[in-house]
Write a protein that holds these residues in place. Structure first.
Motif, PDB file in Angstrom:
ATOM      1  N   ASP A   1     -24.074 -15.256 -58.924  1.00 36.42           N
ATOM      2  CA  ASP A   1     -23.693 -15.244 -57.505  1.00 36.42           C
ATOM      3  C   ASP A   1     -22.677 -14.150 -57.175  1.00 36.42           C
ATOM      4  O   ASP A   1     -22.266 -14.024 -56.025  1.00 36.42           O
TER       5      ASP A   1
ATOM      6  N   LEU B   1     -23.917 -24.512 -66.937  1.00 37.25           N
ATOM      7  CA  LEU B   1     -24.468 -23.337 -66.275  1.00 37.25           C
ATOM      8  C   LEU B   1     -25.274 -22.550 -67.296  1.00 37.25           C
ATOM      9  O   LEU B   1     -24.708 -21.980 -68.238  1.00 37.25           O
TER      10      LEU B   1
ATOM     11  N   ARG C   1     -30.956 -16.257 -62.299  1.00 36.49           N
ATOM     12  CA  ARG C   1     -31.010 -16.956 -61.012  1.00 36.49           C
ATOM     13  C   ARG C   1     -29.706 -17.654 -60.673  1.00 36.49           C
ATOM     14  O   ARG C   1     -29.489 -18.041 -59.519  1.00 36.49           O
ATOM     15  N   GLY C   2     -28.820 -17.821 -61.660  1.00 32.36           N
ATOM     16  CA  GLY C   2     -27.532 -18.452 -61.403  1.00 32.36           C
ATOM     17  C   GLY C   2     -26.415 -17.482 -61.097  1.00 32.36           C
ATOM     18  O   GLY C   2     -25.271 -17.904 -60.910  1.00 32.36           O
TER      19      GLY C   2
ATOM     20  N   SER D   1     -18.072 -22.506 -61.557  1.00 30.79           N
ATOM     21  CA  SER D   1     -18.445 -21.118 -61.834  1.00 30.79           C
ATOM     22  C   SER D   1     -17.709 -20.631 -63.073  1.00 30.79           C
ATOM     23  O   SER D   1     -16.660 -21.171 -63.438  1.00 30.79           O
TER      24      SER D   1
ATOM     25  N   ASP E   1     -28.721 -17.561 -66.977  1.00 30.44           N
ATOM     26  CA  ASP E   1     -29.980 -17.277 -66.300  1.00 30.44           C
ATOM     27  C   ASP E   1     -29.694 -16.424 -65.077  1.00 30.44           C
ATOM     28  O   ASP E   1     -28.762 -16.720 -64.316  1.00 30.44           O
TER      29      ASP E   1
ATOM     30  N   LEU F   1     -21.587 -16.544 -63.045  1.00 28.44           N
ATOM     31  CA  LEU F   1     -22.567 -17.614 -62.918  1.00 28.44           C
ATOM     32  C   LEU F   1     -21.950 -18.762 -62.143  1.00 28.44           C
ATOM     33  O   LEU F   1     -20.761 -19.054 -62.298  1.00 28.44           O
ATOM     34  N   SER F   2     -22.757 -19.419 -61.325  1.00 29.83           N
ATOM     35  CA  SER F   2     -22.235 -20.580 -60.597  1.00 29.83           C
ATOM     36  C   SER F   2     -23.312 -21.652 -60.484  1.00 29.83           C
ATOM     37  O   SER F   2     -24.517 -21.368 -60.557  1.00 29.83           O
ATOM     38  N   ARG F   3     -22.838 -22.871 -60.323  1.00 29.51           N
ATOM     39  CA  ARG F   3     -23.712 -24.010 -60.066  1.00 29.51           C
ATOM     40  C   ARG F   3     -22.893 -25.016 -59.284  1.00 29.51           C
ATOM     41  O   ARG F   3     -21.939 -25.591 -59.811  1.00 29.51           O
TER      42      ARG F   3
END
Length: 300
Positions: free
Chosen positions: A58, A50, A55-56, A72, A53, A66-68
């Motif tokens: 949530d 992750l 944009r990550g 997370s 950034d 951060l999550s993907r």
């Protein structure tokens, strides 16, 4: 204000910290490790990488997550603030658990870990993001803005709460020295009256007097009291540093906010990116006036 570093940096060797998450109250272990030039700050958690950034992001209620996909990592802001504040551009953060450990609620332990590891230059020019036009975002009664500046990053943060906090405002020019002395030791804070509501929401389950300044009416419940008379606004400023790290590079500009928080900080970064208010520079050229011709992101 001193000139920014010309070369990218990373850690000299790995270093590990352990503790419990302030929200999930589960064991957590993070290892900060060196990384190659232009890799940025990357968290490795739940079998995924992750990137640090905006944009990550949530989740922004009382923390930045951060999550993907299904992976997370929560409460990244204090660790990111320490890396950003001390000038570490590239690092791999190995996370065992789903949350960065709270430690004492400040960035102090992360600063100590980075000092233990050491910071080294890398054979690549440092990339910076220069604010080239003003941009503002607002949420409810709060607002935040970024404006151009010739060099460095300045912070001007004001908060307004009832009880013993009241209105507090602080302004600094961010350097590794000012981060260490003015921001790194400022702890998270919260109100005892909010505890049951937060627990129902699955938040602050691990909060205690060891990692949070707890306020009950006009009283600070922590036996040692406050570390600074304006510790609360200093901590809000610490959070700003961690959230701005999610821009992806050190910023050259002036940040100001009133009644801000993680959600507002992310809204400001989103607005700045959408408006084209940030442009890439190399450190050697990042101190010229923002009105000059736009630059391009340095090529890998």
């Amino acid at each position: 204000m001193r000139a920014p570093r010309a070369a990218q940096t990373t850690l000299a060797r790995p270093v590990t910290l352990s503790g419990r998450g302030v929200h999930g109250d589960r064991p957590s272990r993070v290892t900060l490790a060196p990384a190659a030039p232009r890799s940025g700050i990357v968290f490795s958690a739940g079998g995924a990488e992750l990137r640090a950034d905006w944009r990550g992001v949530d989740a922004t209620q009382l923390r930045t997550r951060l999550s993907r996909g299904a992976a997370s990592v929560s409460t990244v802001e204090h660790l990111l603030a320490a890396l950003f504040g001390l000038g570490v551009d590239n690092a791999l953060i190995l996370v065992e658990g789903d949350e960065v450990p709270a430690m004492d609620g400040s960035a102090q332990a992360f600063v100590a870990a980075i000092d233990e590891a050491g910071i080294v230059d890398l054979p690549a020019p440092r990339a910076l993001l220069q604010v080239v036009r003003p941009v503002q975002a607002s949420l409810g009664a709060g607002w935040a803005e970024l404006a151009p500046a010739a060099s460095g990053l300045s912070l001007d943060v004001e908060i307004a709460f009832e009880g013993p906090i009241g209105r507090q405002r602080r302004a600094i020019s961010l350097t590794p020295e000012s981060f260490r002395s003015e921001l790194s030791r400022a702890r998270s804070f919260g109100f005892l009256r909010d505890a049951e509501r937060l627990w129902r929401d699955g938040l602050a389950l691990g909060a205690s007097l060891e990692n949070t300044v707890v306020l009950d009416g006009e009283t600070v419940l922590n036996p040692q009291g406050l570390r600074f008379a304006d510790e609360c606004v200093r901590h809000k400023m610490l959070d700003v540093v961690g959230d701005l790290a999610l821009a992806g590079a050190p910023l050259i500009g002036a940040f100001r906010s009133f009644r801000g928080g993680h959600a507002l900080n992310m809204a400001l970064l989103d607005a700045a990116m959408r408006a084209g208010a940030l442009e890439w520079r190399e450190a050697s050229t990042a101190t010229f006036a923002a009105s000059e011709a736009p630059g391009q992101r340095p090529s890998p």
